[in-house]
Structures are given as C-alpha cells and as structure tokens.
Design a protein around this motif. Structure first.
Motif, short mmCIF file in Angstrom:
data_model
loop_
_atom_site.label_atom_id
_atom_site.label_comp_id
_atom_site.label_asym_id
_atom_site.label_seq_id
_atom_site.Cartn_x
_atom_site.Cartn_y
_atom_site.Cartn_z
N SER A 155 17.71 7.38 -30.14
CA SER A 155 16.78 6.95 -30.66
C SER A 155 16.97 5.75 -30.65
O SER A 155 16.10 4.40 -29.94
N PHE A 156 17.96 5.34 -30.80
CA PHE A 156 18.83 3.90 -31.20
C PHE A 156 19.38 3.46 -29.34
O PHE A 156 18.76 1.79 -29.34
N LEU A 157 19.62 4.32 -28.43
CA LEU A 157 19.86 3.45 -27.50
C LEU A 157 18.41 3.78 -26.67
O LEU A 157 19.11 2.86 -25.76
N ARG A 158 17.49 3.42 -26.73
CA ARG A 158 15.79 3.17 -26.19
C ARG A 158 15.07 2.32 -27.04
O ARG A 158 14.92 2.54 -28.20
N SER A 159 15.47 1.89 -25.23
CA SER A 159 13.83 0.68 -25.99
C SER A 159 12.35 0.74 -25.15
O SER A 159 12.44 1.15 -24.12
N GLY A 160 11.38 1.32 -26.22
CA GLY A 160 9.83 1.37 -25.42
C GLY A 160 9.64 0.28 -25.34
O GLY A 160 8.13 0.66 -24.20
N SER A 161 10.00 -0.45 -25.99
CA SER A 161 8.92 -2.32 -25.82
C SER A 161 9.64 -2.81 -25.84
O SER A 161 10.93 -3.24 -26.76
N LYS A 162 8.80 -4.48 -25.51
CA LYS A 162 10.25 -5.17 -25.99
C LYS A 162 9.64 -5.90 -27.50
O LYS A 162 10.97 -5.92 -28.11
N ASN A 163 8.55 -4.91 -28.37
CA ASN A 163 9.01 -5.61 -29.83
C ASN A 163 9.72 -4.30 -30.52
O ASN A 163 10.93 -4.40 -31.42
N ASP A 164 10.30 -3.54 -30.01
CA ASP A 164 10.97 -1.80 -29.99
C ASP A 164 12.56 -2.38 -30.45
O ASP A 164 13.46 -1.74 -31.16
N LEU A 165 13.08 -2.54 -29.27
CA LEU A 165 14.33 -3.50 -28.79
C LEU A 165 14.52 -4.61 -29.65
O LEU A 165 15.26 -4.50 -30.38
N ARG A 166 13.45 -5.44 -29.55
CA ARG A 166 13.71 -6.48 -30.79
C ARG A 166 14.37 -5.87 -32.53
O ARG A 166 14.96 -5.92 -33.15
N GLU A 188 12.26 -12.44 -40.63
CA GLU A 188 12.23 -13.26 -39.25
C GLU A 188 11.59 -12.50 -37.90
O GLU A 188 11.07 -13.00 -37.12
N PHE A 189 12.77 -11.12 -38.22
CA PHE A 189 11.18 -9.79 -37.03
C PHE A 189 9.57 -10.36 -37.17
O PHE A 189 9.75 -10.27 -36.00
N PHE A 190 9.21 -10.08 -37.80
CA PHE A 190 7.80 -10.37 -38.05
C PHE A 190 7.49 -11.14 -37.19
O PHE A 190 6.15 -12.15 -37.19
N ASN A 191 8.44 -12.39 -37.76
CA ASN A 191 7.67 -13.88 -37.37
C ASN A 191 8.23 -14.35 -36.15
O ASN A 191 7.53 -14.94 -35.38
N THR A 192 8.93 -12.86 -35.22
CA THR A 192 9.04 -13.41 -33.46
C THR A 192 7.50 -12.29 -33.14
O THR A 192 7.64 -12.74 -31.61
N ILE A 193 7.62 -11.52 -34.12
CA ILE A 193 5.79 -10.30 -32.38
C ILE A 193 4.90 -11.11 -33.03
O ILE A 193 4.61 -11.28 -34.39
N ASN A 194 3.53 -10.87 -32.59
CA ASN A 194 2.26 -10.57 -32.82
C ASN A 194 1.36 -9.78 -32.18
O ASN A 194 1.23 -9.15 -31.11
N VAL A 195 1.38 -8.89 -32.64
CA VAL A 195 0.37 -7.94 -32.69
C VAL A 195 -0.87 -7.62 -33.54
O VAL A 195 -0.72 -7.44 -34.58
N ARG A 196 -1.53 -6.59 -33.28
CA ARG A 196 -2.31 -6.11 -33.57
C ARG A 196 -1.75 -5.14 -34.94
O ARG A 196 -1.48 -4.17 -34.83
N ASN A 197 -3.72 -4.07 -34.95
CA ASN A 197 -3.51 -3.51 -36.49
C ASN A 197 -2.06 -1.98 -35.68
O ASN A 197 -1.27 -1.49 -36.79
N ILE A 250 7.68 -9.11 -47.44
CA ILE A 250 8.83 -8.80 -48.03
C ILE A 250 9.87 -9.92 -46.60
O ILE A 250 9.63 -10.17 -45.58
N LYS A 251 10.69 -10.55 -47.63
CA LYS A 251 11.60 -10.75 -47.18
C LYS A 251 13.09 -9.93 -46.26
O LYS A 251 13.38 -9.95 -45.00
N TYR A 252 13.43 -9.27 -47.45
CA TYR A 252 14.87 -8.28 -46.24
C TYR A 252 14.68 -7.20 -47.31
O TYR A 252 13.97 -7.07 -48.11
N ILE A 253 14.87 -6.27 -46.76
CA ILE A 253 15.58 -4.83 -47.34
C ILE A 253 17.26 -4.60 -46.72
O ILE A 253 17.73 -4.71 -46.02
#
Length: 263
Positions: A155-166, A188-197, A250-253
């Motif tokens: 599952s780590f080796l495949r990316s289904g979309s731009k945001n999944d890869l990100r 940082e991750f959420f700041n780079t994506i713009n998606v609906r619910n 969340i800032k980070y986990i």
C-alpha cells in the motif's frame, strides 16, 4: 516488510538518513521524484541480491556503484502497476530517467572539504528483443546496501491520486530520520491540499490505515502523541483512532519507533 532499524548503524546508513531528512519538497515533481526513489529502493531490496555474487561493482574515483539489470515487467509486477496503453509504458520508462534528477549525495569532511556524487550515474532502457524492455541501472553503494527504511508494504508503494502520493511521501520521509521519535506534520500536509468533505474523509481514513499497517508490522508503538497548533497535547492509541480525531487543528503526530535488537 519492515522499516526496522537496528541499534548499530553503519556510517553509510546515517549518510542516507541525512540525505532524506534534508530533501525539501517544493512542488509535485519533487514529491514524485522522492516517492519514486523510495519505491525503487524498496524494489531493489525485494530482489535480495548478494552484492558480492549477483552484481558487478564499478568504481568512479573513490565512489562505488552496483550494476542492476532487470526486466521492466518485473518492476511493474512488484509495484502493482497496470500498463494498458503505450503512453503509460512510455511514462514508466521516463520514470527511470527521472531518477537521475535526484540531488547528489554529499559527504562533508570539514568546512572546506567535501565529496559529491550522483545516486544513479547510468540508466539504460532498451528493448533488444523487440518484445520486452530491460532496465540497467548503476546505483550508489550506499543506496544499494541501505536496508532502512525501504522495505515497504504494497500500500505504501502505490499512489491512487496526487494527494495520496503527497501523504505517503511525507509519512515515509517522517519515518526516515535517525531519532526514535518521528513527527508526521499534518499541518503542512493539509495546507497543501484543497478538497471537499468526502475526499478529505478518505484521506483521513488513509492516514489511519497507513499508521495501522506500521503497527501491524511492529514498526511503531500503538500510542501516539497528537500535538495541536495551540500547543495542547493529546494521547491516542492508533487502533482506536477515528476520522473525527484527525482534524486541521493538528500540528503534528509524534510516532515512536520500535527498535529491533540484533539477533
């Protein structure tokens, strides 16, 4: 599978960890390039080659490289890619060309002395029989012999979309640090994506699923520390996480790696 890191690390391992830590992701092309590096190194480990018996070793000045030769179809099978069109096959071949655009590895000896060398100085894509493509690559010794952290689950080796890869690039990069404590920066991750619910909810599920896989493979501890932008801290068990726990506040986990003893 495993991101397992042993207690005793060689200097070359520390060098590559430093290389990954210092990779700055500025755009989608750089995201893809780093993802491809992680993906390709995981493929190399899956070949289980003995560098002394199975590979030719080459020397350029003071740097050693190993020669890898394999059918393109073998790499496709490993990654689970599906090539139904000629354009997809051409894009995959271009994938190996992109490996040469990676930043060089730099060894620093003092304020003035350093040595710099590229990761993959030679890449050849050929179809000598007219039926199947063959890839030949020279890989830097440090990358070829570096076991952590590139033994990844499918599952780590495949990316289904731009945001999944990100997401996967940032998670893998957060794991590839020398400290036992790992930080996945969701702000940082959420700041780079713009998606609906609905897509956002799926991304949250993916975060939980990827962390759960790391638990199953005994890579990280089940308890994580969630640090909010406000500075407030919360503690959760990954197995109990829900999508409502993953928010833009969340800032980070902070994850805790499980170190494996050498047997």
């Amino acid at each position: 599978m495993g991101f397992q890191r042993r207690h005793h690390q060689l200097v070359t391992r520390s060098l590559v960890i430093s290389y990954l830590e210092n990779q700055v992701i500025k755009n989608q092309e750089e995201e893809e390039r780093l993802f491809h590096l992680l993906q390709f190194l995981s493929f190399v480990k899956s070949l289980k080659l003995n560098p002394l018996k199975d590979c030719q070793k080459h020397r350029i000045k003071k740097q050693f490289y190993y020669c890898l030769k394999f059918p393109l179809s073998q790499f496709v099978k490993f990654t689970g890619m599906k090539l139904s069109h000629q354009s997809e096959r051409e894009k995959l071949i271009f994938y190996f060309y992109q490996l040469q655009k990676l930043d060089p590895i730099v060894k620093v000896f003092s304020n003035m002395a350093f040595r710099s060398y590229v990761c993959f100085p030679y890449v050849d894509c050929a179809n000598p029989s007219g039926k199947s493509w063959v890839i030949e690559v020279l890989a830097a010794e440090e990358l070829f012999c570096f076991p952590y952290p590139f033994q990844l689950s499918k599952s780590f080796l495949r990316s289904g979309s731009k945001n999944d890869l990100r997401l996967k690039v940032r998670l893998m990069k957060s794991l590839a640090v020398s400290d036992q404590k790992k930080r996945l920066y969701l702000e940082e991750f959420f700041n780079t994506i713009n998606v609906r619910n609905d897509p956002l909810n799926q991304i949250k599920k993916n975060i939980i699923q990827l962390l759960s896989e790391l638990i199953e493979n005994k890579i990280i501890q089940n308890e994580v520390e969630v640090v909010l932008k406000s500075g407030k801290k919360k503690y959760h068990l990954i197995k109990n996480l829900t999508t409502s726990d993953i928010t833009r506040r969340i800032k980070y986990i902070q994850l805790h790696e499980i170190l494996q003893k050498i047997v």
